[in-house]
Design an enzyme around this catalytic site. Structure first.
Site, PDB file in Angstrom:
ATOM      1  CD  GLN A 140      36.108  42.996  29.827  1.00 21.82           C
ATOM      2  OE1 GLN A 140      36.800  42.688  30.801  1.00 21.82           O
ATOM      3  NE2 GLN A 140      35.577  44.198  29.688  1.00 21.82           N
ATOM      4  NE  ARG A 182      41.513  42.021  32.819  1.00 23.38           N
ATOM      5  CZ  ARG A 182      40.498  42.866  32.889  1.00 23.38           C
ATOM      6  NH1 ARG A 182      40.159  43.408  34.030  1.00 23.38           N
ATOM      7  NH2 ARG A 182      39.806  43.210  31.806  1.00 23.38           N
ATOM      8  CG  ASP A 233      28.997  46.113  36.543  1.00 28.28           C
ATOM      9  OD1 ASP A 233      29.222  46.277  35.331  1.00 28.28           O
ATOM     10  OD2 ASP A 233      29.889  46.202  37.411  1.00 28.28           O
ATOM     11  CD  GLU A 234      31.645  42.837  34.721  1.00 27.65           C
ATOM     12  OE1 GLU A 234      31.598  42.509  33.521  1.00 27.65           O
ATOM     13  OE2 GLU A 234      32.655  43.325  35.259  1.00 27.65           O
ATOM     14  CE  LYS A 292      32.625  46.649  33.940  1.00 27.09           C
ATOM     15  NZ  LYS A 292      32.327  46.416  35.351  1.00 27.09           N
ATOM     16  CB  THR A 293      33.061  51.071  38.602  1.00 28.30           C
ATOM     17  OG1 THR A 293      33.280  49.702  38.261  1.00 28.30           O
ATOM     18  CG2 THR A 293      32.664  51.171  40.068  1.00 28.30           C
TER      19      THR A 293
END
Length: 725
Positions: A251, A600, A220-221, A33-34
């Site tokens: 998340q 992670r 974002d997020e 996504k970044t």
């Protein structure tokens, strides 16, 4: 990262090329996504000729914002003109220019108070309200301050809410808290968001300026936004309606601080003609790790259906181990790390030991030391919370905001100047009587008293401050900080040769180095901007990639990744945490937290639990986490289990002492298990009503199916059960 549209996959390209309107991208963990966000910004500038001045990008950590800035600046010219920031730093920037339009009791040089600063104000209020020893009052006041600020427009409305029997007392305390903040020209973290939202409501011309300026907004997020953040986004996008949000409801793990993953669903109700895209390809993890993550999260009902996939290799099998106790668990984890580093070429920074609770770290810290493995307790004592660093930061704050009483009180007698409580009380009375700040009273002490004792006590500080004040706006920031340390004799205060003084002196050098680094990256930044950047630092911003094993809670490592991850303490009442049992929404959040922990991992994932654990002051039998059961582990003994059936528990502490305590524990809780029958209905104090499905031959364990929870395996000798029929 260079600007290269061909580096994007087809899913990313579809989302990238739709530039106008409201767009929602649900992006799974590790799905790039970044890369999408940064390429979208570059695409708007390079291909659509949008000015960087007209683009706003918002994320949740300074680490993410800085990473995005660095990537964008490599892709486009003039990228530094884009606003790329966290919600809090965006709001601070808006308030710096406009807060006087909302409340003229503030000025643009306000201080942003940390939790420790606000804690001091609350202690002051406890003294004023004769509640010094009342911890319940303190805890409730913290809750009421946040609840009032986030949900009510006025104290009168909060008073009418009758949320507590003694609401009038708390309303008075909140009013006093607000009064102290204003007199200090200070805002707390909640204020940054709330006052910006209020500014937009009361000053529509200011909102109109920003809403017109930002033609394209990226967030974002998005699953981590709260009510006020969502409201701010709606207001800023009200003119152009070009809003691009990326989020993953799987998340969302911060509901305890107001995050609401349902904002992803509400997005479609608040914007017209929303277009949706999914990013499901994962670039981070192996197939086995992703399959594990997918298997777990599918048990949540409140989510958009998506299935992460990858072209990465199959990878190693997930390793699950059940250990006798927390000492064996720590020994197994640290022994595995030691072996992988020495035999498989890993480095220490490749590893993370993830826990649900900070209270579980001690055995791992002890074993890491025993194995001589360097580690970093992430989310522990923060650098900027160290006393010597807070002293210097308080000096800096005073030059920007002379009204900052908390900063003044911290430094007026540091280094020691013989200024005690009576002298400070005397100075405070002068400030109150003349309606000035304590710093002003100090700097002009001879105007208000003829007593040489007080003039001499405060004189040296006043002289040095005035000397430095004349140069703080023209001298480079790093040089000014060095001047403060030298002129006020701060380094001299730590000139002792003991380890503590040496450590503090080195920390001061580290601070100066970080200020130099800030100046290098932000050559035109002011002292105000530097202090703001420090005040808005959070745990993940302080993460470094030095060669240490990371020991951390899962909450604190969201946004990070490691080659090898151990998720430990996978037991009922720990992970998931006890308060979530019987609460569907909280249990889904616990499952999302486990999902974040799993994702992670890049190459290897280890899952561990203990049969017994010493926690909350006693040793107890532990039930494996339901999440292990959902992954197919709980009811079947794992292959090559670390525990052999005939093994006697091993403990690094005194074994005989443990046996005595453990036997006392089990005998005192022993009950007659013959009374339990198949098909019986029983009541559990936590799980509610259940039906006994199976009983082991030795009558020690039973599988009980509880309403809304499912089957749980319980030890009949200690389970808090009552037979209903």
């Amino acid at each position: 990262m260079n600007y290269d549209l061909e580096s994007l996959n087809e899913e990313q390209k579809k989302a990238l090329y739709v530039t106008d309107g409201a767009i929602l991208v649900t992006a799974g963990a590790g799905s790039g996504k970044t890369r999408l966000l940064t390429h979208r910004i570059a695409y708007l500038i390079n291909e659509k000729n949008i000015s960087p001045f007209n683009i706003l990008a918002i994320t949740f950590t300074n680490k993410a914002a800085n990473e995005m800035k660095e990537r964008v600046e490599k892709m486009v010219s003039g990228g530094e003109g884009i606003w790329i920031s966290t919600f809090h730093s965006m709001c601070a920037k808006i308030l710096r220019s406009n807060i006087v339009n909302l409340d003229d009791k503030y000025d643009n040089n306000f201080t942003i108070y940390s939790d420790s600063d606000t804690d001091k104000i609350i202690k002051q209020i406890q003294v004023e309200f004769n509640k010094v020893e009342d911890e319940k009052f303190k805890k409730n006041l913290i809750f009421h301050i946040s609840n009032y600020k986030n949900n009510y427009n006025s104290l009168s409305a909060y008073k009418l809410s009758n949320i507590a029997d003694d609401i009038e007392d708390y309303v008075s305390a909140i009013a006093r808290y607000e009064q102290i903040l204003k007199s200090n020209n200070a805002l707390d973290f909640d204020d940054l968001l709330i006052l910006t939202d209020r500014l937009f409501e009361r000053c529509p011309e200011i909102l109109n300026y920003y809403a017109n300026r930002f033609q394209y907004i990226l967030v974002d997020e998005f699953q981590d936004t709260n009510k006020i953040q969502f409201d701010l986004v709606k207001k800023l996008a009200s003119v152009h309606n070009n809003i691009f949000v990326v989020g993953d409801e799987d998340q969302c793990i911060y509901s305890w601080r107001g995050a609401n993953f349902e904002n992803i669903y509400k997005f479609k109700d608040n914007f017209k003609d929303v277009q949706m895209f999914k990013l499901e390809r994962n670039y981070r993890s192996t197939k086995n790790i992703l399959n594990t993550a997918n298997l777990l999260i599918k048990n949540n009902k409140s989510r958009y259906q998506k299935n992460l996939w990858t072209e990465n290799e199959e990878g190693s099998e997930i390793v699950r181990r059940e250990l006798n106790d927390e000492q064996e668990e720590a020994d197994y984890v640290c022994g595995t790390i030691y072996s992988l580093v020495n035999n498989k070429g890993y480095t220490y920074k490749d590893f993370a030991i993830l826990l649900r609770l900070n209270a579980l770290t001690l055995p791992f810290e002890d074993k890491l030391l025993a194995y001589n493995i360097p580690y970093r307790l992430f989310g522990g004592f923060k650098f900027y919370e160290r006393a010597e660093i807070k002293n210097i930061m308080s000096y800096l704050r005073l030059f920007v905001n002379p009204k900052d009483e908390q900063a003044f009180l911290r430094v007026i007698n540091f280094p020691k100047r013989g200024i005690g409580d009576s002298a400070i009380s005397f100075l405070k009375q002068i400030a109150i009587q003349n309606n000035i700040s304590m710093l002003d009273a100090c700097l002009n002490i001879e105007t208000y008293t003829n007593e040489r004792t007080y003039i001499n006590k405060f004189g040296n500080f006043a002289t040095t401050y005035k000397k430095l004040f004349s140069s703080f706006e023209i001298e480079p920031l790093d040089e000014f900080a060095s001047e403060i340390i030298e002129q006020f004799g701060i380094k001299e205060a730590y000139k002792g040769k003991n380890d503590e003084d040496i450590d503090k002196s080195l920390n001061i050098d580290t601070l100066l180095s970080s200020i130099q680094n800030f100046v290098y990256k932000n050559p035109n930044a002011s002292l105000t901007e530097y202090l703001e950047s420090v005040s808005l630092i959070n745990d993940i911003d302080s993460y470094d990639e030095s060669n240490n094993v990371t020991v951390a809670t899962v909450h604190s490592v969201k946004g990070l990744e490691f080659k090898v991850v151990f998720i430990v303490g996978l037991e009922e009442k720990i992970f998931p945490i006890s308060r979530a049992i019987g609460m569907d929404s909280e249990m889904e959040e616990e499952r999302r937290l486990m999902y974040v922990g799993i994702t992670r991992a890049e190459q290897n994932l280890y899952l561990t639990n203990c049969r017994t654990r010493f926690i909350y002051g006693k040793r107890d039998y532990m039930i494996p986490s339901r999440f292990l059961n959902e992954l197919g582990y709980s009811s079947i003994k794992p292959k090559n289990s670390y525990i052999q059936k005939e093994q006697e528990p091993k403990y690094s502490h005194n074994l005989d002492s443990f046996k005595t305590n453990f036997q006392t524990f089990t005998s005192s809780n022993k009950v007659d298990t013959s009374k339990y029958k198949l098909g019986q209905m029983v009541l559990h104090t936590k799980f509610g009503i259940g039906i006994i499905k199976t009983i082991s031959p030795d009558r020690k364990c039973a599988d009980i199916e509880f309403n809304g929870i499912g089957i749980k395996t319980l030890l009949l000798e200690i389970a808090p059960l009552k037979i209903i029929k």
